[in-house]
Write a protein that holds these residues in place. Structure first.
Motif, PDB file in Angstrom:
ATOM      1  N   ALA A 173       0.805  -1.215   0.000  1.00 51.86           N
ATOM      2  CA  ALA A 173       0.000   0.000   0.000  1.00 51.86           C
ATOM      3  C   ALA A 173       0.840   1.268   0.000  1.00 51.86           C
ATOM      4  CB  ALA A 173      -0.929   0.010   1.215  1.00 51.86           C
ATOM      5  N   VAL A 174       0.295   2.305  -0.631  1.00 52.68           N
ATOM      6  CA  VAL A 174       0.863   3.638  -0.535  1.00 52.68           C
ATOM      7  C   VAL A 174       0.871   4.041   0.942  1.00 52.68           C
ATOM      8  CG1 VAL A 174       0.425   6.075  -1.023  1.00 52.68           C
ATOM      9  CG2 VAL A 174       0.191   4.382  -2.846  1.00 52.68           C
ATOM     10  N   PRO A 175       1.999   4.503   1.471  1.00 47.42           N
ATOM     11  CA  PRO A 175       2.050   4.868   2.890  1.00 47.42           C
ATOM     12  C   PRO A 175       1.293   6.164   3.162  1.00 47.42           C
ATOM     13  CG  PRO A 175       4.123   5.406   1.818  1.00 47.42           C
ATOM     14  CD  PRO A 175       3.310   4.664   0.805  1.00 47.42           C
ATOM     15  N   GLY A 176       0.649   6.230   4.321  1.00 47.97           N
ATOM     16  CA  GLY A 176      -0.094   7.425   4.687  1.00 47.97           C
ATOM     17  C   GLY A 176       0.779   8.647   4.865  1.00 47.97           C
ATOM     18  N   SER A 177       2.092   8.438   4.987  1.00 49.92           N
ATOM     19  CA  SER A 177       3.035   9.542   5.137  1.00 49.92           C
ATOM     20  C   SER A 177       3.381  10.200   3.809  1.00 49.92           C
ATOM     21  CB  SER A 177       4.312   9.041   5.811  1.00 49.92           C
ATOM     22  OG  SER A 177       4.895   7.990   5.056  1.00 49.92           O
ATOM     23  N   GLY A 178       2.866   9.655   2.702  1.00 51.17           N
ATOM     24  CA  GLY A 178       3.129  10.218   1.385  1.00 51.17           C
ATOM     25  C   GLY A 178       3.935   9.281   0.506  1.00 51.17           C
ATOM     26  N   SER A 179       3.774   9.441  -0.799  1.00 51.30           N
ATOM     27  CA  SER A 179       4.320   8.457  -1.738  1.00 51.30           C
ATOM     28  C   SER A 179       5.468   8.979  -2.601  1.00 51.30           C
ATOM     29  CB  SER A 179       3.200   7.954  -2.656  1.00 51.30           C
ATOM     30  OG  SER A 179       2.598   9.042  -3.358  1.00 51.30           O
ATOM     31  N   TYR A 180       6.117  10.069  -2.200  1.00 50.58           N
ATOM     32  CA  TYR A 180       7.247  10.561  -2.986  1.00 50.58           C
ATOM     33  C   TYR A 180       8.297   9.473  -3.190  1.00 50.58           C
ATOM     34  CZ  TYR A 180       5.710  15.444  -2.805  1.00 50.58           C
ATOM     35  OH  TYR A 180       5.012  16.610  -2.976  1.00 50.58           O
ATOM     36  N   LYS A 181       8.595   8.718  -2.125  1.00 49.49           N
ATOM     37  CA  LYS A 181       9.624   7.672  -2.215  1.00 49.49           C
ATOM     38  C   LYS A 181       9.218   6.586  -3.211  1.00 49.49           C
ATOM     39  CE  LYS A 181      13.233   5.199  -1.245  1.00 49.49           C
ATOM     40  NZ  LYS A 181      13.386   4.465   0.016  1.00 49.49           N
ATOM     41  N   VAL A 182       7.930   6.316  -3.299  1.00 48.64           N
ATOM     42  CA  VAL A 182       7.445   5.276  -4.206  1.00 48.64           C
ATOM     43  C   VAL A 182       7.752   5.641  -5.645  1.00 48.64           C
ATOM     44  CG1 VAL A 182       5.385   4.112  -5.069  1.00 48.64           C
ATOM     45  CG2 VAL A 182       5.634   4.553  -2.611  1.00 48.64           C
ATOM     46  N   TYR A 183       7.491   6.881  -6.026  1.00 47.74           N
ATOM     47  CA  TYR A 183       7.725   7.288  -7.413  1.00 47.74           C
ATOM     48  C   TYR A 183       9.209   7.504  -7.687  1.00 47.74           C
ATOM     49  CZ  TYR A 183       2.777   7.303  -7.868  1.00 47.74           C
ATOM     50  OH  TYR A 183       1.471   6.884  -7.900  1.00 47.74           O
ATOM     51  N   TYR A 184       9.968   7.809  -6.668  1.00 41.38           N
ATOM     52  CA  TYR A 184      11.421   7.815  -6.813  1.00 41.38           C
ATOM     53  C   TYR A 184      11.913   6.399  -7.125  1.00 41.38           C
ATOM     54  CZ  TYR A 184      16.338   7.855  -5.471  1.00 41.38           C
ATOM     55  OH  TYR A 184      17.705   7.687  -5.457  1.00 41.38           O
ATOM     56  N   ASN A 185      11.342   5.416  -6.422  1.00 42.84           N
ATOM     57  CA  ASN A 185      11.705   4.025  -6.691  1.00 42.84           C
ATOM     58  C   ASN A 185      11.386   3.647  -8.131  1.00 42.84           C
ATOM     59  OD1 ASN A 185      12.527   3.661  -4.033  1.00 42.84           O
ATOM     60  ND2 ASN A 185      10.582   2.791  -3.368  1.00 42.84           N
ATOM     61  N   TRP A 186      10.213   4.094  -8.623  1.00 34.81           N
ATOM     62  CA  TRP A 186       9.820   3.769  -9.999  1.00 34.81           C
ATOM     63  C   TRP A 186      10.815   4.383 -10.984  1.00 34.81           C
ATOM     64  CZ3 TRP A 186       3.976   3.102 -11.139  1.00 34.81           C
ATOM     65  CH2 TRP A 186       3.797   2.470 -12.374  1.00 34.81           C
ATOM     66  N   ALA A 187      11.186   5.623 -10.759  1.00 33.93           N
ATOM     67  CA  ALA A 187      12.128   6.290 -11.661  1.00 33.93           C
ATOM     68  C   ALA A 187      13.484   5.588 -11.671  1.00 33.93           C
ATOM     69  CB  ALA A 187      12.292   7.747 -11.242  1.00 33.93           C
ATOM     70  N   CYS A 188      13.853   4.985 -10.549  1.00 35.93           N
ATOM     71  CA  CYS A 188      15.145   4.295 -10.478  1.00 35.93           C
ATOM     72  C   CYS A 188      15.190   3.059 -11.362  1.00 35.93           C
ATOM     73  CB  CYS A 188      15.454   3.938  -9.023  1.00 35.93           C
ATOM     74  SG  CYS A 188      15.920   5.338  -7.993  1.00 35.93           S
ATOM     75  N   PHE A 189      14.101   2.275 -11.390  1.00 31.17           N
ATOM     76  CA  PHE A 189      14.159   1.063 -12.222  1.00 31.17           C
ATOM     77  C   PHE A 189      13.623   1.304 -13.634  1.00 31.17           C
ATOM     78  CE2 PHE A 189       9.997   0.258 -10.032  1.00 31.17           C
ATOM     79  CZ  PHE A 189       9.182   0.118 -11.141  1.00 31.17           C
ATOM     80  N   ASP A 190      13.039   2.481 -13.894  1.00 29.76           N
ATOM     81  CA  ASP A 190      12.546   2.810 -15.237  1.00 29.76           C
ATOM     82  C   ASP A 190      13.014   4.223 -15.592  1.00 29.76           C
ATOM     83  OD1 ASP A 190      11.249   3.053 -17.638  1.00 29.76           O
ATOM     84  OD2 ASP A 190       9.224   3.089 -16.798  1.00 29.76           O
ATOM     85  N   PRO A 191      14.284   4.392 -15.949  1.00 26.62           N
ATOM     86  CA  PRO A 191      14.822   5.737 -16.207  1.00 26.62           C
ATOM     87  C   PRO A 191      14.216   6.430 -17.423  1.00 26.62           C
ATOM     88  CG  PRO A 191      16.423   4.037 -16.803  1.00 26.62           C
ATOM     89  CD  PRO A 191      15.313   3.349 -16.090  1.00 26.62           C
ATOM     90  N   TRP A 192      13.531   5.671 -18.306  1.00 25.62           N
ATOM     91  CA  TRP A 192      12.899   6.274 -19.488  1.00 25.62           C
ATOM     92  C   TRP A 192      11.456   6.692 -19.219  1.00 25.62           C
ATOM     93  CZ3 TRP A 192      15.839   7.608 -23.467  1.00 25.62           C
ATOM     94  CH2 TRP A 192      17.056   6.959 -23.631  1.00 25.62           C
ATOM     95  N   PHE A 193      11.049   6.660 -17.962  1.00 27.47           N
ATOM     96  CA  PHE A 193       9.679   6.978 -17.562  1.00 27.47           C
ATOM     97  C   PHE A 193       9.207   8.305 -18.168  1.00 27.47           C
ATOM     98  CE2 PHE A 193       6.360   8.586 -14.876  1.00 27.47           C
ATOM     99  CZ  PHE A 193       5.743   7.511 -14.263  1.00 27.47           C
ATOM    100  N   VAL A 194       9.928   9.386 -17.952  1.00 28.79           N
ATOM    101  CA  VAL A 194       9.503  10.715 -18.386  1.00 28.79           C
ATOM    102  C   VAL A 194       9.533  10.840 -19.895  1.00 28.79           C
ATOM    103  CG1 VAL A 194      10.016  13.183 -18.280  1.00 28.79           C
ATOM    104  CG2 VAL A 194      10.221  11.779 -16.217  1.00 28.79           C
ATOM    105  N   VAL A 195      10.587  10.336 -20.513  1.00 28.17           N
ATOM    106  CA  VAL A 195      10.697  10.413 -21.977  1.00 28.17           C
ATOM    107  C   VAL A 195       9.538   9.675 -22.638  1.00 28.17           C
ATOM    108  CG1 VAL A 195      12.112   9.756 -23.964  1.00 28.17           C
ATOM    109  CG2 VAL A 195      13.205  10.650 -21.882  1.00 28.17           C
TER     110      VAL A 195
END
Length: 362
Positions: A173-195
């Motif tokens: 689950a998304v933590p109640g403290s906020g999910s910034y770390k979750v999307y940082y994790n996604w960007a780490c394993f998928d560096p072409w995410f934004v492109v």
């Protein structure tokens, strides 16, 4: 070698609502619809087979609990069917809700879904589903179990007091403290995410537009390709941007949420936090931090006599290899090897058994 033709053949971007007959369901799962002012909401149900002698032998103390499952982003009630059938075999009735734009529920148009649908809107659909279940099951509180952004949505609703529950299960689950770390994790394993997002015209499905990307984000390497393609067929065509962005910053007050969970006057764990050890999004540190946040809140409320609960030290649970632990009202459990979609990955039965064990001790 990169096969561009293969990529194009499976590229999965849609701009229109789905059409055609409803998808088929496994035997033992029934579909109905809840009528809301906006449109029909899909509700799946799995009940124990009371005429089956084998089912009667499996009835446990968990059978007194009715479970409502909440799906995450790009999911639907369908993702819960393995767990629902497993629980039914053990005497537990469960339901799963598809919020608007998901599964067989009504679908907003593309722009309305992406930019005009908030977590509050989706939360209202989930509340409607919970109320419908309560009406069917005698009016008692349910056990709410949410996955990923659905786990975040579940925490949001309990925190706001929209529902009171007997137990809260948070799976990847998304933590109640906020999910910034979750999307940082996604960007780490998928560096072409934004492109890729730019190439796809900022379409919400861009990060999951190919089976390779779905496996990378959601599943273990052992997940069969045919199951991967079947999972992709059940994903919704586009997703709300306001749902995940509404949970980037902290959105839960742990003490407030705990106050809306009933049954603390005992030694049971009222909160379950469970994830796959192969989850690249809701990683181990994310889950441990969530457990520590709720445990700290429970402990503080007990000391201040604002809550009657067991404040015993955290202890490892037996028979799980020493990874799972319990204490201060929170159970932290792991599914070895499973990816983010632990309820669908090849190890799903391990998680289903741990969910049942948690239900039994409520």
């Amino acid at each position: 070698m990169f096969d561009f033709n293969f990529y194009l053949s499976y590229n999965w971007i849609y701009w229109t609502r789905p059409s055609g007959p409803p998808s088929t369901l496994p035997a033992g799962i029934e579909r109905s619809f809840i009528q809301t002012p906006h449109g029909p909401i899909e509700l799946l149900c799995a009940k124990p087979n009371s005429s089956s002698s084998s089912s009667k032998r499996r009835i446990t103390t968990a059978s007194s609990n009715v479970v409502v499952f909440a799906h995450g982003g790009m999911g639907s009630a369908w993702v819960w069917t393995p767990y629902m059938l497993y629980l039914a075999q053990h005497g537990v009735t469960s339901y799963a809700v598809s919020t608007r734009g998901h599964g067989e529920s009504w679908h907003p148009a593309f722009l309305r879904m992406l930019y005009g649908t908030t977590k509050r809107d989706l939360g209202d659909d989930l509340v409607d589903g919970i109320k419908a279940v309560q009406a069917r099951e005698g009016g008692g509180e349910v056990v709410l179990v949410g996955h990923s952004s659905g786990g975040g949505l579940s925490q949001f609703l309990v925190n706001e007091g929209d529902v009171k529950v007997k137990g809260l299960g948070l799976l990847g689950a998304v933590p109640g403290s906020g999910s910034y770390k979750v999307y940082y994790n996604w960007a780490c394993f998928d560096p072409w995410f934004v492109v890729r997002m730019i190439f796809h015209g900022l379409h919400s499905n861009s990060p999951l537009s190919h089976p390779f990307l779905i496996r990378q984000a959601f599943f273990s390497d052992d997940y069969p390709e045919e199951d991967l393609l079947e999972f992709q067929r059940h994903m919704n065509r586009y997703e709300s941007f306001w749902w995940p962005s509404g949970m980037l910053a902290a959105f839960v007050n742990a003490r407030k949420l705990i106050g809306n969970i009933l049954g603390w006057n005992g030694s049971s764990d009222r909160i379950l936090i469970m994830a796959g050890t192969g989850d690249k999004l809701m990683t181990r540190d994310v889950q441990i931090n969530s457990a520590e946040t709720y445990r700290s809140a429970v402990s503080g409320m007990v000391r201040e006599k604002k809550l009657e609960a067991d404040d015993a030290p955290v202890e490892k649970l037996e028979g799980d290899g020493g990874q799972d632990n319990s204490g201060q009202g929170v159970r932290l459990a792991w599914v070895p090897g499973a990816g983010h979609h632990l309820q669908n990955d090849v190890q799903w039965k391990v998680g289903a058994a741990k969910l049942l064990a948690w239900l039994e001790q409520l």
